[in-house]
Design a protein around this motif. Structure first.
Motif, PDB file in Angstrom:
ATOM      1  N   LYS A  83       6.817   7.117  -5.751  1.00  5.17           N
ATOM      2  CA  LYS A  83       7.298   6.554  -7.012  1.00  5.17           C
ATOM      3  C   LYS A  83       6.939   7.508  -8.150  1.00  5.17           C
ATOM      4  N   ALA A 102       3.031   1.378  -8.237  1.00  4.21           N
ATOM      5  CA  ALA A 102       3.308   0.298  -7.290  1.00  4.21           C
ATOM      6  C   ALA A 102       2.388  -0.889  -7.538  1.00  4.21           C
ATOM      7  N   SER A 155       1.764   7.315  -8.033  1.00  8.10           N
ATOM      8  CA  SER A 155       2.667   6.420  -7.318  1.00  8.10           C
ATOM      9  C   SER A 155       1.956   5.109  -6.965  1.00  8.10           C
ATOM     10  N   HIS A 180      13.708   6.349  -9.709  1.00  3.36           N
ATOM     11  CA  HIS A 180      12.290   6.006  -9.732  1.00  3.36           C
ATOM     12  C   HIS A 180      11.482   6.599  -8.585  1.00  3.36           C
ATOM     13  N   TRP A 181      12.111   7.431  -7.765  1.00  2.00           N
ATOM     14  CA  TRP A 181      11.436   8.029  -6.615  1.00  2.00           C
ATOM     15  C   TRP A 181      11.714   9.519  -6.572  1.00  2.00           C
TER      16      TRP A 181
END
Length: 121
Positions: A58, A110, A106, A84-85
């Motif tokens: 992410k 998350a 990331s 978003h990745w």
């Protein structure tokens, strides 16, 4: 020192395994090892494919754009939402410190998506 593909994956795995409240498994396919925190995916390591030795993480959209401009081996996320990745392969400037930072960020993103009661903070 720039990392090779298997080293990028190794550093990412080791970093993810050291973070609190994480789990990993193969929910999609036996070739994609996935790490989650509070039920949210934050790292995917592509395994068993020497042509695709990448990690997918992410990233904030603006950060992802900047990383792609700075590093030729960072691309839009290979498996998930392209905004978003990001996916990271071996390449110039891909260092252990950068991989560790990307995994930590990331993870933070998350975890922040989870309901407040489920966060480790």
């Amino acid at each position: 020192m720039s990392l090779g593909g298997t080293d990028v994956q190794r550093v990412a795995r080791e970093t993810a395994e050291g973070l609190p409240g994480t789990s990993s498994g193969y929910p999609f396919t036996r070739h994609l090892r996935v790490w989650k925190v509070t039920g949210k995916v934050f790292l995917i390591v592509t395994e068993d494919d020497p042509e695709l030795e990448i990690i997918t993480l992410k990233a904030e959209p603006d950060d992802g754009d900047a990383l792609r401009r700075e590093h030729a081996s960072i691309s839009r996320g290979h498996y998930l939402d392209k905004e978003h990745w990001i996916s990271v392969a071996a390449g110039e400037g891909i260092t252990p410190a950068l991989v560790e930072d990307l995994v930590h960020e990331s993870y933070r993103l998350a975890e922040h998506q989870a309901p407040a009661k489920d966060r480790s903070e």
